[in-house]
Design a protein around this motif. Structure first.
Motif, PDB file in Angstrom:
ATOM      1  N   LEU A 251      33.535  32.251 -30.611  1.00  0.00           N
ATOM      2  CA  LEU A 251      34.745  32.057 -31.391  1.00  0.00           C
ATOM      3  C   LEU A 251      35.554  30.919 -30.789  1.00  0.00           C
ATOM      4  CD1 LEU A 251      35.711  35.846 -31.572  1.00  0.00           C
ATOM      5  CD2 LEU A 251      34.077  34.589 -33.013  1.00  0.00           C
TER       6      LEU A 251
ATOM      7  N   PRO B 231      40.759  28.446 -36.746  1.00  0.00           N
ATOM      8  CA  PRO B 231      39.684  29.242 -36.140  1.00  0.00           C
ATOM      9  C   PRO B 231      38.327  28.754 -36.619  1.00  0.00           C
ATOM     10  CG  PRO B 231      40.739  30.481 -37.911  1.00  0.00           C
ATOM     11  CD  PRO B 231      41.548  29.228 -37.721  1.00  0.00           C
TER      12      PRO B 231
ATOM     13  N   LEU C 117      40.328  33.917 -41.496  1.00  0.00           N
ATOM     14  CA  LEU C 117      40.370  35.288 -40.981  1.00  0.00           C
ATOM     15  C   LEU C 117      41.171  36.199 -41.900  1.00  0.00           C
ATOM     16  CD1 LEU C 117      40.956  34.491 -37.193  1.00  0.00           C
ATOM     17  CD2 LEU C 117      38.792  34.861 -38.401  1.00  0.00           C
TER      18      LEU C 117
ATOM     19  N   GLU D 137      44.899  36.185 -39.882  1.00  0.00           N
ATOM     20  CA  GLU D 137      45.103  34.859 -39.317  1.00  0.00           C
ATOM     21  C   GLU D 137      46.580  34.589 -39.044  1.00  0.00           C
ATOM     22  OE1 GLU D 137      43.851  30.260 -40.272  1.00  0.00           O
ATOM     23  OE2 GLU D 137      42.659  31.930 -41.040  1.00  0.00           O
TER      24      GLU D 137
ATOM     25  N   TRP E 255      42.683  33.882 -33.225  1.00  0.00           N
ATOM     26  CA  TRP E 255      41.811  34.932 -32.715  1.00  0.00           C
ATOM     27  C   TRP E 255      42.599  36.057 -32.063  1.00  0.00           C
ATOM     28  CZ3 TRP E 255      37.562  35.108 -35.068  1.00  0.00           C
ATOM     29  CH2 TRP E 255      36.876  33.953 -35.436  1.00  0.00           C
TER      30      TRP E 255
ATOM     31  N   TRP F 158      43.474  38.156 -34.967  1.00  0.00           N
ATOM     32  CA  TRP F 158      42.269  38.870 -35.419  1.00  0.00           C
ATOM     33  C   TRP F 158      41.959  40.053 -34.516  1.00  0.00           C
ATOM     34  CZ3 TRP F 158      37.224  38.910 -33.105  1.00  0.00           C
ATOM     35  CH2 TRP F 158      36.197  39.376 -33.930  1.00  0.00           C
TER      36      TRP F 158
ATOM     37  N   ALA G 165      39.737  43.237 -35.133  1.00  0.00           N
ATOM     38  CA  ALA G 165      38.519  42.460 -34.904  1.00  0.00           C
ATOM     39  C   ALA G 165      37.437  42.764 -35.934  1.00  0.00           C
ATOM     40  CB  ALA G 165      37.992  42.691 -33.483  1.00  0.00           C
TER      41      ALA G 165
ATOM     42  N   ILE H 107      35.806  37.386 -41.315  1.00  0.00           N
ATOM     43  CA  ILE H 107      35.501  36.004 -40.939  1.00  0.00           C
ATOM     44  C   ILE H 107      34.712  35.347 -42.070  1.00  0.00           C
ATOM     45  CG2 ILE H 107      34.372  34.522 -39.251  1.00  0.00           C
ATOM     46  CD1 ILE H 107      34.700  36.760 -37.202  1.00  0.00           C
TER      47      ILE H 107
ATOM     48  N   THR I 219      35.010  28.678 -25.633  1.00  0.00           N
ATOM     49  CA  THR I 219      35.012  29.652 -26.730  1.00  0.00           C
ATOM     50  C   THR I 219      35.212  31.041 -26.145  1.00  0.00           C
ATOM     51  OG1 THR I 219      32.622  30.094 -26.649  1.00  0.00           O
ATOM     52  CG2 THR I 219      33.352  28.236 -28.020  1.00  0.00           C
TER      53      THR I 219
ATOM     54  N   THR J  64      31.483  36.777 -27.662  1.00  0.00           N
ATOM     55  CA  THR J  64      31.639  38.202 -27.917  1.00  0.00           C
ATOM     56  C   THR J  64      30.738  39.033 -27.011  1.00  0.00           C
ATOM     57  OG1 THR J  64      30.091  38.037 -29.785  1.00  0.00           O
ATOM     58  CG2 THR J  64      32.454  37.925 -30.278  1.00  0.00           C
TER      59      THR J  64
END
Length: 283
Positions: free
Chosen positions: A3, A14, A31, A35, A40, A43, A48, A53, A187, A190
């Protein structure tokens, strides 16, 4: 997923990183209702939801993209000091019996390729500290202690430190919280992409010279322990950052000491997570 936040017309957009063989692309995304100006973070705080997305616009080559910090203003940055035995030894201090924690102000965050700006009237002894950073994805605290299940992502941080200020003050927050003293990124990776955060190469190069080179396997207190320890007393919320400590090789503890100079390029990386590349400017 990886991300990112990309600067488009001075707007923080994003995006996600895509790979097509050796070529990497940045795909802007929407998002939805999650957003915000800190996309993020919004989000994460909204739950999440991966389904929120949605690709928008044209993807661009990663080499042409202007990446910004993937988080701008997390609620908390909790850093861990002296969490590698060899780093503790190079400082001349004893290894802590329990994690040594301190705070960095969120206003110290800057992007993965932005300048580290140093006020020369305040400090001239500025050091690097490559760190693996944990991004919290779900609320945890004394009523529900933190585990790896509460981690949303990992990223790279440079805990830039003004050693002269640090030792003069006798506490660490001001010396480590000056504006731009916390590059993060490039970034957010995840958690599902990181099978084990213990065993990743962590390193720093300054002007191409290798300064730090170790493994996160060398952490004194591993991430599982840190999460449980911190949440015994403190509630962690989505988007909060935990900087897990730096390995040996910092400049301030060399003989003679070596500090960052105007124009230096400092690069901090964690294998599989990413690389920060920041130019130093005194003003």
């Amino acid at each position: 997923m990886r991300l990112a936040v990309v600067r488009i017309d001075d707007h923080a957009t994003p995006a996600v990183l895509l790979s097509d063989g050796p070529q990497q692309w940045v795909q802007p995304v929407s998002l939805g209702d999650a957003e915000t100006a800190d996309p993020w973070l919004g989000w994460l705080r909204a739950g999440a939801d991966a389904d929120a997305i949605t690709p928008v616009g044209q993807r661009v080559s990663l080499a042409e993209a202007q990446l910004a910090a993937p988080l701008r203003r997390p609620g908390k940055i909790i850093a861990i000091g002296l969490n590698y035995a060899d780093h503790t030894a190079e400082t001349g201090l004893e290894a802590p019996a329990e994690p040594l924690t301190f705070a960095k102000y969120s206003s110290s965050i800057t992007g993965p390729h932005d300048e580290i700006r140093i006020p020369k009237s305040v400090t001239t002894d500025v050091d690097w500290e490559a760190e693996l950073a944990v991004v919290i994805g779900a609320r945890c605290g004394p009523s529900e202690r933190g585990t790896r299940a509460h981690i949303a992502a990992y990223t790279v941080a440079n805990d830039v430190s003004a050693r002269d200020v640090q030792f003069r003050d006798g506490q660490w927050t001001r010396a480590k919280s000056m504006d731009t003293f916390c590059p993060i990124g490039p970034t957010l990776v995840t958690a599902d992409e990181v099978s084990d955060p213990h065993g990743l190469r962590i390193y720093t190069e300054v002007n191409g010279r290798l300064m730090q080179d170790a493994s996160t396997a060398d952490l004194i207190f591993d991430i599982d322990f840190l999460l449980d320890y911190l949440t015994e007393t403190t509630t962690l919320e989505p988007g909060d950052l935990i900087l897990t400590g730096t390995p040996p090789g910092c400049g301030g503890f060399r003989t003679p000491p070596l500090f960052l100079g105007d124009g230096d390029l400092v690069e901090c990386g964690v294998a599989g997570i990413g690389l920060l590349s920041n130019r130093v400017r005194y003003f």
